[in-house]
Design a protein around this motif. Structure first.
Motif, PDB file in Angstrom:
ATOM      1  N   VAL A  16      41.206  24.224  23.423  1.00  0.00           N
ATOM      2  CA  VAL A  16      41.020  24.867  24.852  1.00  0.00           C
ATOM      3  C   VAL A  16      39.902  25.804  24.889  1.00  0.00           C
ATOM      4  N   THR A  17      39.875  26.811  23.634  1.00  0.00           N
ATOM      5  CA  THR A  17      39.045  27.713  23.916  1.00  0.00           C
ATOM      6  C   THR A  17      37.525  27.432  23.712  1.00  0.00           C
ATOM      7  N   ARG A  18      37.288  26.197  23.034  1.00  0.00           N
ATOM      8  CA  ARG A  18      36.062  25.667  23.014  1.00  0.00           C
ATOM      9  C   ARG A  18      35.574  25.088  24.268  1.00  0.00           C
ATOM     10  N   ARG A  19      36.325  24.722  25.082  1.00  0.00           N
ATOM     11  CA  ARG A  19      35.749  24.193  26.266  1.00  0.00           C
ATOM     12  C   ARG A  19      35.918  24.948  27.367  1.00  0.00           C
ATOM     13  N   ARG A  20      36.964  25.983  27.226  1.00  0.00           N
ATOM     14  CA  ARG A  20      37.294  26.818  28.266  1.00  0.00           C
ATOM     15  C   ARG A  20      38.354  25.895  29.140  1.00  0.00           C
ATOM     16  N   LYS A  21      38.279  24.464  29.513  1.00  0.00           N
ATOM     17  CA  LYS A  21      39.275  23.826  30.159  1.00  0.00           C
ATOM     18  C   LYS A  21      39.380  22.658  29.700  1.00  0.00           C
ATOM     19  N   LEU A  22      40.628  22.143  29.707  1.00  0.00           N
ATOM     20  CA  LEU A  22      41.188  20.901  29.050  1.00  0.00           C
ATOM     21  C   LEU A  22      42.192  20.246  29.721  1.00  0.00           C
ATOM     22  N   ARG A  23      42.178  18.963  30.040  1.00  0.00           N
ATOM     23  CA  ARG A  23      43.062  18.173  30.754  1.00  0.00           C
ATOM     24  C   ARG A  23      43.852  17.307  29.719  1.00  0.00           C
ATOM     25  N   VAL A  24      45.181  17.687  29.888  1.00  0.00           N
ATOM     26  CA  VAL A  24      46.253  16.790  28.976  1.00  0.00           C
ATOM     27  C   VAL A  24      47.168  16.268  29.849  1.00  0.00           C
ATOM     28  N   GLU A  25      47.974  15.159  28.984  1.00  0.00           N
ATOM     29  CA  GLU A  25      49.017  14.339  29.930  1.00  0.00           C
ATOM     30  C   GLU A  25      50.346  14.831  29.101  1.00  0.00           C
ATOM     31  N   VAL A  26      51.535  15.030  30.010  1.00  0.00           N
ATOM     32  CA  VAL A  26      52.622  15.104  29.476  1.00  0.00           C
ATOM     33  C   VAL A  26      53.507  14.206  30.264  1.00  0.00           C
ATOM     34  N   ASP A  27      54.238  13.371  29.721  1.00  0.00           N
ATOM     35  CA  ASP A  27      55.035  12.342  30.232  1.00  0.00           C
ATOM     36  C   ASP A  27      54.189  11.856  31.501  1.00  0.00           C
ATOM     37  N   GLY A  28      52.983  11.521  31.356  1.00  0.00           N
ATOM     38  CA  GLY A  28      52.180  10.965  32.496  1.00  0.00           C
ATOM     39  C   GLY A  28      51.952  11.819  33.571  1.00  0.00           C
ATOM     40  N   VAL A  29      52.011  12.996  33.483  1.00  0.00           N
ATOM     41  CA  VAL A  29      51.695  14.106  34.357  1.00  0.00           C
ATOM     42  C   VAL A  29      50.556  14.623  33.702  1.00  0.00           C
ATOM     43  N   ALA A  30      49.448  14.677  34.746  1.00  0.00           N
ATOM     44  CA  ALA A  30      48.310  15.656  34.194  1.00  0.00           C
ATOM     45  C   ALA A  30      48.318  16.971  34.397  1.00  0.00           C
ATOM     46  N   ILE A  31      48.101  17.758  33.208  1.00  0.00           N
ATOM     47  CA  ILE A  31      48.137  19.315  33.252  1.00  0.00           C
ATOM     48  C   ILE A  31      46.643  19.638  32.963  1.00  0.00           C
ATOM     49  N   ALA A  32      46.058  20.748  33.745  1.00  0.00           N
ATOM     50  CA  ALA A  32      44.955  21.125  33.180  1.00  0.00           C
ATOM     51  C   ALA A  32      45.206  22.649  32.664  1.00  0.00           C
ATOM     52  N   LEU A  33      44.384  22.716  31.524  1.00  0.00           N
ATOM     53  CA  LEU A  33      44.627  24.020  30.570  1.00  0.00           C
ATOM     54  C   LEU A  33      43.496  24.779  30.942  1.00  0.00           C
ATOM     55  N   PHE A  34      43.546  25.916  31.092  1.00  0.00           N
ATOM     56  CA  PHE A  34      42.278  26.682  31.008  1.00  0.00           C
ATOM     57  C   PHE A  34      42.387  27.992  30.165  1.00  0.00           C
ATOM     58  N   HIS A  35      41.223  28.711  29.592  1.00  0.00           N
ATOM     59  CA  HIS A  35      41.158  29.846  28.734  1.00  0.00           C
ATOM     60  C   HIS A  35      40.598  30.855  29.526  1.00  0.00           C
ATOM     61  N   ALA A  36      41.129  31.964  29.743  1.00  0.00           N
ATOM     62  CA  ALA A  36      40.260  32.923  30.413  1.00  0.00           C
ATOM     63  C   ALA A  36      40.807  34.206  30.109  1.00  0.00           C
ATOM     64  N   ASN A  37      40.490  35.255  30.124  1.00  0.00           N
ATOM     65  CA  ASN A  37      40.984  36.680  30.018  1.00  0.00           C
ATOM     66  C   ASN A  37      42.043  36.562  28.540  1.00  0.00           C
ATOM     67  N   ASP A  38      41.352  35.994  27.609  1.00  0.00           N
ATOM     68  CA  ASP A  38      42.053  35.778  26.514  1.00  0.00           C
ATOM     69  C   ASP A  38      43.504  35.112  26.401  1.00  0.00           C
ATOM     70  N   ARG A  39      43.727  34.508  27.435  1.00  0.00           N
ATOM     71  CA  ARG A  39      45.066  33.888  27.474  1.00  0.00           C
ATOM     72  C   ARG A  39      44.886  32.250  27.932  1.00  0.00           C
ATOM     73  N   ILE A  40      45.888  31.461  27.781  1.00  0.00           N
ATOM     74  CA  ILE A  40      45.766  30.267  28.177  1.00  0.00           C
ATOM     75  C   ILE A  40      46.670  30.034  29.549  1.00  0.00           C
ATOM     76  N   TYR A  41      46.236  29.248  30.422  1.00  0.00           N
ATOM     77  CA  TYR A  41      47.097  28.940  31.742  1.00  0.00           C
ATOM     78  C   TYR A  41      47.054  27.558  31.771  1.00  0.00           C
ATOM     79  N   ALA A  42      48.333  26.977  32.673  1.00  0.00           N
ATOM     80  CA  ALA A  42      48.482  25.687  32.706  1.00  0.00           C
ATOM     81  C   ALA A  42      48.746  25.308  34.273  1.00  0.00           C
ATOM     82  N   PHE A  43      48.166  24.359  34.705  1.00  0.00           N
ATOM     83  CA  PHE A  43      48.239  24.232  36.253  1.00  0.00           C
ATOM     84  C   PHE A  43      48.248  22.588  36.327  1.00  0.00           C
ATOM     85  N   ALA A  44      49.169  22.138  37.333  1.00  0.00           N
ATOM     86  CA  ALA A  44      49.053  20.688  37.638  1.00  0.00           C
ATOM     87  C   ALA A  44      47.778  20.577  37.778  1.00  0.00           C
TER      88      ALA A  44
END
Length: 115
Positions: A16-44
């Motif tokens: 996540v930190t290398r790209r600052r954003k990453l798309r993953v899937e959990v049970d067929g649902v796409a989740i976008a992960l973001f790295h900012a402000n020394d934290r990781i956030y997760a959005f649909a």
């Protein structure tokens, strides 16, 4: 009474930190992960407006900017102030180098959105 969180490992912190954003899937649902402000956030990943991938968007000034119509979602809450809407978000837990999310979207209540 709230439902207990069920954590699912979705990525490494390095991924996540290398790209600052990453798309993953959990049970067929796409989740976008973001790295900012020394934290990781997760959005649909799909924007509530027109189903555009937020993982293809931009991070700027504490907001995720949708690549479709430039809606700006707050990283902490998912709130889009110009549209008075919220993008679903997910709780994130980091254990060592592993990023976990609770695959149940956070509750949205009015202007506060996810907290």
């Amino acid at each position: 009474m709230s439902t207990p969180q069920t954590w699912v490992a979705v990525a490494t912190v390095k991924e996540v930190t290398r790209r600052r954003k990453l798309r993953v899937e959990v049970d067929g649902v796409a989740i976008a992960l973001f790295h900012a402000n020394d934290r990781i956030y997760a959005f649909a990943d799909l924007c509530v407006h027109q189903d555009r991938s937020l993982a293809k968007g931009t991070l700027l000034h504490g907001r995720v900017i949708c690549p479709g119509h430039q809606w700006r979602f707050d990283l902490d809450t998912g709130y889009e102030e110009d549209q008075d809407l919220c993008q679903p978000t997910y709780a994130v837990h980091v254990d060592g180098d592993t990023v976990h999310i609770d695959p149940t979207p956070r509750e949205v209540s009015g202007r506060e959105c996810a907290s």
